[in-house]
Design a protein around this motif. Structure first.
Motif, mmCIF file in Angstrom:
data_model
loop_
_atom_site.group_PDB
_atom_site.id
_atom_site.type_symbol
_atom_site.label_atom_id
_atom_site.label_comp_id
_atom_site.label_asym_id
_atom_site.label_seq_id
_atom_site.Cartn_x
_atom_site.Cartn_y
_atom_site.Cartn_z
ATOM 1 N N VAL A 202 0.817 -1.222 0.000
ATOM 2 C CA VAL A 202 0.000 0.000 0.000
ATOM 3 C C VAL A 202 0.849 1.269 0.000
ATOM 4 O O VAL A 202 0.308 2.370 -0.150
ATOM 5 C CB VAL A 202 -0.948 0.036 1.228
ATOM 6 C CG1 VAL A 202 -1.903 -1.139 1.201
ATOM 7 C CG2 VAL A 202 -0.162 0.045 2.546
ATOM 8 N N THR A 203 2.177 1.156 0.127
ATOM 9 C CA THR A 203 3.015 2.345 0.322
ATOM 10 C C THR A 203 3.024 3.245 -0.908
ATOM 11 O O THR A 203 2.833 4.456 -0.805
ATOM 12 C CB THR A 203 4.447 1.933 0.679
ATOM 13 O OG1 THR A 203 4.418 1.161 1.887
ATOM 14 C CG2 THR A 203 5.321 3.162 0.901
ATOM 15 N N ASP A 204 3.251 2.689 -2.061
ATOM 16 C CA ASP A 204 3.297 3.481 -3.299
ATOM 17 C C ASP A 204 2.220 3.006 -4.245
ATOM 18 O O ASP A 204 2.497 2.545 -5.358
ATOM 19 C CB ASP A 204 4.684 3.364 -3.952
ATOM 20 C CG ASP A 204 5.782 3.964 -3.096
ATOM 21 O OD1 ASP A 204 5.598 5.104 -2.631
ATOM 22 O OD2 ASP A 204 6.800 3.299 -2.887
ATOM 23 N N GLY A 205 0.976 3.116 -3.835
ATOM 24 C CA GLY A 205 -0.130 2.564 -4.599
ATOM 25 C C GLY A 205 -0.465 1.184 -4.070
ATOM 26 O O GLY A 205 0.391 0.478 -3.521
ATOM 27 N N VAL A 206 -1.710 0.772 -4.238
ATOM 28 C CA VAL A 206 -2.163 -0.517 -3.704
ATOM 29 C C VAL A 206 -1.979 -1.601 -4.767
ATOM 30 O O VAL A 206 -2.472 -1.473 -5.894
ATOM 31 C CB VAL A 206 -3.641 -0.445 -3.278
ATOM 32 C CG1 VAL A 206 -4.111 -1.789 -2.744
ATOM 33 C CG2 VAL A 206 -3.826 0.643 -2.218
ATOM 34 N N TYR A 207 -1.259 -2.667 -4.375
ATOM 35 C CA TYR A 207 -1.017 -3.796 -5.276
ATOM 36 C C TYR A 207 -1.173 -5.098 -4.488
ATOM 37 O O TYR A 207 -0.792 -5.179 -3.308
ATOM 38 C CB TYR A 207 0.386 -3.746 -5.876
ATOM 39 C CG TYR A 207 0.621 -2.553 -6.778
ATOM 40 C CD1 TYR A 207 0.274 -2.605 -8.124
ATOM 41 C CD2 TYR A 207 1.186 -1.382 -6.278
ATOM 42 C CE1 TYR A 207 0.472 -1.514 -8.960
ATOM 43 C CE2 TYR A 207 1.394 -0.286 -7.105
ATOM 44 C CZ TYR A 207 1.034 -0.360 -8.441
ATOM 45 O OH TYR A 207 1.231 0.725 -9.257
ATOM 46 N N PHE A 208 -1.715 -6.101 -5.155
ATOM 47 C CA PHE A 208 -1.829 -7.436 -4.583
ATOM 48 C C PHE A 208 -1.008 -8.403 -5.435
ATOM 49 O O PHE A 208 -1.070 -8.355 -6.675
ATOM 50 C CB PHE A 208 -3.293 -7.894 -4.553
ATOM 51 C CG PHE A 208 -4.216 -6.906 -3.896
ATOM 52 C CD1 PHE A 208 -4.121 -6.627 -2.547
ATOM 53 C CD2 PHE A 208 -5.186 -6.231 -4.637
ATOM 54 C CE1 PHE A 208 -4.962 -5.710 -1.939
ATOM 55 C CE2 PHE A 208 -6.031 -5.315 -4.046
ATOM 56 C CZ PHE A 208 -5.921 -5.052 -2.690
ATOM 57 N N ASN A 209 -0.236 -9.265 -4.757
ATOM 58 C CA ASN A 209 0.562 -10.281 -5.457
ATOM 59 C C ASN A 209 1.496 -9.653 -6.481
ATOM 60 O O ASN A 209 1.761 -10.230 -7.534
ATOM 61 C CB ASN A 209 -0.359 -11.305 -6.139
ATOM 62 C CG ASN A 209 0.331 -12.645 -6.360
ATOM 63 O OD1 ASN A 209 1.034 -13.133 -5.488
ATOM 64 N ND2 ASN A 209 0.119 -13.237 -7.528
ATOM 65 N N GLY A 210 1.972 -8.451 -6.187
ATOM 66 C CA GLY A 210 2.952 -7.812 -7.039
ATOM 67 C C GLY A 210 2.408 -6.789 -8.001
ATOM 68 O O GLY A 210 2.931 -5.677 -8.088
ATOM 69 N N ASP A 211 1.333 -7.139 -8.745
ATOM 70 C CA ASP A 211 0.908 -6.209 -9.797
ATOM 71 C C ASP A 211 -0.596 -6.151 -10.041
ATOM 72 O O ASP A 211 -1.041 -5.494 -10.982
ATOM 73 C CB ASP A 211 1.614 -6.552 -11.103
ATOM 74 C CG ASP A 211 1.341 -7.964 -11.582
ATOM 75 O OD1 ASP A 211 0.636 -8.717 -10.877
ATOM 76 O OD2 ASP A 211 1.853 -8.337 -12.666
#
Length: 604
Positions: free
Chosen positions: A435-444
């Motif tokens: 969540v630090t530089d945009g929200v991503y799950f499982n990498g991308d």
């Protein structure tokens, strides 16, 4: 009404300042009264206000308080300032208080008008201290049941008149309030405060509302909350309101990122609240109103512009109710009613997961859109439809999108979470959340819609079908392991580490972070980068971090357990302290901390 109590020292000081001076001519008995004094002069001649005078000089406010006025000064005594200094271990004298802080505190004790004790009423007054947009911070005054300022400061002497205003001596240094302090100090908001501090919350409302902000809060009174409770026969107290409902309601009263005073509101203005819901202002009548998304709600704003250091409060007579999803619908029901999730529904049916996703839960489902499933099909020339994907593969992929807890977007942190998919020894596979530089799950994978509430959990729609990761993918997806990945893929290797570690395994890997690799490089003056480490050394080091043929979770480790690594060397596990450690068999006799555990992939 105040009862004025004069301490002996104060009485003496004031009496001395009021004495008459006679001329040197014994034959002339005409008294010559002392000239009137301003606020600063009176404070300077009052021994019990000597620290206040020092603070005023330090904050360069003597000119302001000697000005024409009229002003009202709530003057903390020396004892009050000593208590302030004692409250902070870094403050031994006024010199330790930053000037900006001291200025803000002192100006909070000054009103730009003359207010005598007989003028005081329950309410808020503007001070010379300012908050967001330079709006005047509000000072609360209570007179019912005893006079209090800012919640708990008491008067000890009132109505000391000066040429430019009036002084009231008080027993406490008052700190400018945040919006949380404003609510906590007002008994009319006690139910709101109880709602914000409900121990069932997953959202830290106090932390949020004590932060820098700014915020605009529409604060329901106790009566407003009681009316909400009375509207449902099953709600006898706040504890009877489902916590998910209460959280949505509270977020619907907060505007984040703006300090909006009443004079900045416009008729028919639409505002987005913290929960992403909308409210509209109706200023067409004599009383400003709020129209909510819920049909029929027409809420009056009964008081405005209670200003704190990080936001402003407007008082409302009704609890604002956002639009709630149909609580009777399960995750499967919602998916079936969402055209964008029709491929997901087909996949769930094919994998026989309908009952699992309709169960009581709570569950969290990361729901790939139709476009995401189409991209998955396009990635394999043998997959033209969902029916072409082997059921066991589809089941493992789908369960990797499910958590056995309701995790809303506000709960997300940089971490790994366990999914319903399993790897070796039926251990739950780990899903990486960033969540630090945009929200991503499982990498991308990115969210396109979050927090779709269901009766048995919550749905987040995402733009990619996430494939369960092996140990190589887990490392590649985590930027903290970028040097490890670089080391594994060094082109000088004769060992194809990527091929080995993408095999069936299982493996247990003790993965050094970037900081760990940097410390290794720093240990040798000749090593400025990985390329300076002899490849035979690097090869041996990497193999010394891999246990082949076993998937050992942290709860399976035992104290003094000796483990043979892929390099042929051994390590020893030390569980005797609070942090698990590894003792190596190298000449360095290393004592290595295990800082995180159980990041589970499909093969280790």
């Amino acid at each position: 009404m105040f009862i004025k109590k004069l301490k002996p020292m104060l009485a003496l000081a004031i009496l001395m300042s009021a004495t008459f001076f006679y001329s040197c001519d014994d034959d002339d008995p005409t008294p010559a009264p002392e000239l009137p004094k301003n606020i600063v002069e009176i404070a300077s001649e009052t021994p019990e206000l000597s620290i206040l005078v020092e603070a005023v000089l330090k904050a360069d406010l003597a000119g302001v308080l000697s000005g024409e006025g009229p002003l009202t000064v709530f003057a903390p005594t020396n004892e009050a300032f000593v208590a302030l200094l004692d409250s902070n271990p870094d403050w031994n004298s006024l010199d330790d208080i930053p000037v900006s802080v001291l200025t803000s505190v002192l100006t909070f004790h000054v009103l730009p008008q003359e207010v005598k004790s007989t003028d005081l009423t329950d309410g808020y007054v503007e001070t010379l201290s300012s908050g967001p947009n330079d709006e005047a911070i509000s000072l609360q005054i209570n007179v019912m049941g005893g006079v209090k300022f800012n919640g708990d400061a008491n008067p000890i002497l009132t109505d000391v008149m000066a040429t430019n205003g009036v002084i009231h001596l008080i027993d406490k240094v008052m700190l400018p309030p945040t919006i949380v302090n404003l609510a906590a100090n007002n008994d009319n908001f006690s139910t709101l405060v109880a709602a914000l501090t409900d121990t069932r919350h997953t959202t830290e409302f106090l932390t949020i509302l004590n932060s820098e902000g700014p915020f605009t809060v529409f604060a329901p009174t106790n009566d407003a909350f009681q009316n909400l409770l009375d509207s449902n026969p099953d709600w006898n107290g706040l504890g009877d309101i489902p916590i998910a409902t209460l959280e949505e309601v509270l977020k619907y009263h907060v505007v984040n990122g703006a300090n909006v005073q009443a004079n900045q509101l416009t008729n028919n203005q639409e505002v987005t609240m913290l929960n992403e819901g909308k409210i509209t202002f109706d200023l067409s009548g004599a009383t400003p109103k709020i129209v909510t998304e819920t049909a029929g709600q027409d809420v009056s704003i009964t008081a405005t512009d209670v200003q704190g250091t990080n936001g402003v409060i407007h008082v409302v007579d009704t609890v604002l109710l956002p639009e709630f999803p149909d609580a009777s619908k399960t995750i499967v029901d919602i998916a079936q009613e969402t055209p964008e999730l029709s491929f997901l529904v087909d996949a769930v049916i094919r994998a026989d997961l309908v009952d699992a996703l309709s169960a009581a839960g709570p569950l969290t489902v990361f729901a790939p859109s139709n476009d995401a499933f189409q991209a998955l099909l396009d990635s394999n020339s043998d997959w033209n439809t969902i029916n072409d994907i082997p059921v066991d593969v589809l089941t493992n992929v789908l369960t990797f999108h499910v958590l056995d807890a309701a995790v809303r977007s506000s709960d997300l942190t940089d971490s790994y979470v366990n999914t319903l998919a399993t790897g070796p020894n039926d251990e739950p596979l780990s899903l990486q959340v960033m969540v630090t530089d945009g929200v991503y799950f499982n990498g991308d994978a990115e969210p396109t819609l979050t927090d779709v509430e269901a009766s048995n959990g919550v749905v987040h729609i995402i733009d990619k079908v996430m494939l369960p990761p092996n140990v190589v993918t887990l490392a590649t997806n985590n930027s903290n392991f970028s040097i490890l990945v670089q080391a594994l893929t060094d082109e000088r290797h004769t060992t194809d580490f990527v091929s080995v570690l993408t095999g069936d395994g299982p493996f247990t890997i003790f993965a050094p972070t970037n900081a760990a690799f940097q410390a290794l490089l720093d240990s040798n003056d000749d090593w400025d980068g990985l390329g300076d480490i002899p490849i035979e050394t690097l090869d041996a080091v990497l193999k010394y971090h891999v246990l082949n043929g076993a998937n050992v979770q942290s709860d399976q480790l035992t104290n003094n357990q000796e483990v043979s690594m892929l390099s042929g060397d051994t390590i020893t596990i030390d569980l005797s302290g609070s942090t698990p450690k590894i003792i190596t068999t190298s000449d360095a006799n290393q004592d290595v901390s295990i800082t995180a555990t159980d990041v589970q992939g499909t093969n280790g």
